[in-house]
Scaffold this active site. Structure first.
Site, PDB file in Angstrom:
ATOM      1  N   PHE A 121       1.265  69.702  50.158  1.00  0.00           N
ATOM      2  CA  PHE A 121       2.401  68.876  50.539  1.00  0.00           C
ATOM      3  C   PHE A 121       2.267  68.521  52.019  1.00  0.00           C
ATOM      4  O   PHE A 121       2.034  69.408  52.851  1.00  0.00           O
ATOM      5  CB  PHE A 121       3.711  69.620  50.282  1.00  0.00           C
ATOM      6  N   ASP A 151       3.409  78.781  49.736  1.00  0.00           N
ATOM      7  CA  ASP A 151       4.591  77.928  49.614  1.00  0.00           C
ATOM      8  C   ASP A 151       4.967  77.888  48.131  1.00  0.00           C
ATOM      9  O   ASP A 151       4.178  77.449  47.291  1.00  0.00           O
ATOM     10  CB  ASP A 151       4.267  76.526  50.135  1.00  0.00           C
ATOM     11  N   TYR A 161      16.458  73.850  46.479  1.00  0.00           N
ATOM     12  CA  TYR A 161      17.110  72.667  45.916  1.00  0.00           C
ATOM     13  C   TYR A 161      16.372  72.068  44.725  1.00  0.00           C
ATOM     14  O   TYR A 161      16.847  71.106  44.133  1.00  0.00           O
ATOM     15  CB  TYR A 161      17.331  71.590  46.986  1.00  0.00           C
ATOM     16  N   LYS A 162      15.237  72.646  44.344  1.00  0.00           N
ATOM     17  CA  LYS A 162      14.524  72.158  43.167  1.00  0.00           C
ATOM     18  C   LYS A 162      14.975  72.960  41.940  1.00  0.00           C
ATOM     19  O   LYS A 162      16.096  72.824  41.473  1.00  0.00           O
ATOM     20  CB  LYS A 162      13.013  72.233  43.393  1.00  0.00           C
ATOM     21  N   ARG A 179       5.880  61.443  38.042  1.00  0.00           N
ATOM     22  CA  ARG A 179       6.136  62.873  37.847  1.00  0.00           C
ATOM     23  C   ARG A 179       7.354  63.067  36.947  1.00  0.00           C
ATOM     24  O   ARG A 179       8.380  62.399  37.096  1.00  0.00           O
ATOM     25  CB  ARG A 179       6.415  63.582  39.177  1.00  0.00           C
TER      26      ARG A 179
END
Length: 422
Positions: free
Chosen positions: A137, A209, A234-235, A383
């Site tokens: 990322f 991560d 938050y995912k 995605r």
């Protein structure tokens, strides 16, 4: 269980499977708009129903009525550690090893700085390389590059182009292996234990991560002997947009854990107001400044739902959903230039599935207009995230049926102007 390709899957069969789903009741714990198939929980989780009441209570009573007293009476001050202890079982951590605080980027900076300092003050003092993937990322790479430049001691970030290259890149100059466990684009899942063992065998530390792992796949940081980990809430943890992230520091590293962002919340006695910094004991060292209480409070609503199930059950359904999606797309959308980039192998797959298409952005926007919400990432990647707590098998069937219709009719706009967020 994989799809039996000799027997066509029907929507009725998917509905029946939903009715037998052990996690079915948890779907009712989320607020989902009618007519929407939400397949973007890998980017922003859906809202738990309890969140609205919790937000109202924090704002109206704790803040509005009790005012500053709530730092003590409502437990605001201890919230980062309390949430960390509730999150810990999901990642294979112990009490007192996790705090929910700051952003993933800031926590990564803190953990990476601490790892480099451990190396600099030990046998790895001569090591100057941070190894990561080019496909990591971007913010993780940016933070590592920024830290390396500020240190001005010859540190560098080495980017590799495949998982196989990682083993050769971890050499005598590697100080830290810094990886995202599940790749944000492809959904590829690294073997954390194997790579961590390899790093340790070559004198490097391992920083992970978990942004696309926590709440999606079973994790055991202690069993893997990882050194540090960070992630977001938050995912898959459904903490809300921009919700505070988390950082894990195992007990074996806590006494020597130090980072440059020494704010007053990481002080041993913050309200002594002393001019000199003295680090707190334990995981409190990973904190920085005053915490965002309203956002932190909402994280708890998402974590509470995981206490009604197990990560084994979540993983079993995740694999079943992603298997079904892959098989349906490939069996019903063949000939439409879709390319699977997510591993088929269960041990290498997270909980989202990515397909390429030459007009991926336009196709995804057409899907969103039809109520199937996924997202797009360059280059050409659509995605689709599968959150077992609220995604059903009929959702998968409906999403693929709409995708097939869009592709067959060419019902997407190539001239569509892109939004700021894709």
């Amino acid at each position: 269980m994989r799809l039996d390709c000799s027997t066509p899957v029907t929507r009725d069969a998917c509905v029946a499977r939903d009715e037998r789903d052990p996690l079915r009741a948890l779907r009712d714990c989320f607020e989902l708009p009618p007519g929407v198939v939400y397949l973007d929980g890998n980017s922003l989780g859906a809202r738990p129903r309890a969140t609205l009441q919790r937000a109202q209570d924090v704002v109206a009573r704790e803040w509005g009525n009790d005012l500053i007293k709530s730092w003590n009476s409502a437990g605001w001050f201890d919230l980062p550690k309390r949430l960390g202890n509730r999150l810990a079982p999901l990642i294979g951590a112990l009490d007192g090893e996790v705090v929910v605080t700051d952003t993933t980027s800031l926590n990564l900076f803190k953990a990476l700085a601490a790892a480099l300092r451990l190396q600099a003050n030990g046998p790895g003092a001569a090591r100057r390389t941070i190894v990561t993937e080019r496909s990591n990322f971007p913010t993780d790479i940016y933070m590592a590059e920024g830290l390396a430049q500020w240190l001005e001691r010859g540190y560098r970030v080495r980017l590799v182009d495949s998982a196989e290259e990682l083993f050769g890149a971890i050499d005598a100059d590697c100080a830290v292996l810094m990886l995202t466990h599940v790749n944000y684009r492809t959904g590829y899942q690294h073997d954390m234990a194997q790579l961590t063992r390899h790093a340790h065998a070559h004198g490097a530390l391992a920083l992970w991560d978990l942004a696309h792992s926590a709440g999606a796949v079973p994790l055991d940081l202690h069993a893997a002997q990882a050194d540090f980990a960070v992630g977001c809430t938050y995912k898959y943890l459904n903490g809300g947009p921009g919700a505070p992230a988390f950082i894990w520091v195992p007990q074996r590293h806590q006494e020597r854990f130090a980072h440059p962002l020494t704010g007053w919340w990481s002080h041993a006695r913050p309200f002594a107001m002393a001019p000199g910094f003295a680090p707190a004991d334990g995981i409190g060292r990973a904190l920085c400044g005053t915490q965002p209480v309203v956002s932190l409070a909402l994280v708890e609503c998402g974590l509470e739902l995981f206490e009604q199930t197990s990560m084994a059950a979540v993983r079993e359904k995740s694999l079943a959903l992603t298997d079904l999606f892959i098989d349906l797309v490939e069996s019903t959308c063949a000939g439409h230039r879709l390319g699977l980039v997510t591993p088929r192998e269960h041990a290498r797959r997270g909980s989202h599935v990515s397909f390429t298409h030459p007009h991926g952005y336009a196709v995804m926007q057409a899907l969103i207009e039809r109520g199937v919400i996924g997202d797009y990432r360059e280059p050409e990647i659509m995605r689709f995230g599968f959150t077992p707590l609220y995604t059903g098998y009929a959702d998968v069937w409906d999403a693929v049926a709409i995708l097939r219709d869009i592709l067959e009719r060419g019902a997407y706009d190539l001239a569509l102007e892109r939004g700021a967020v894709t």
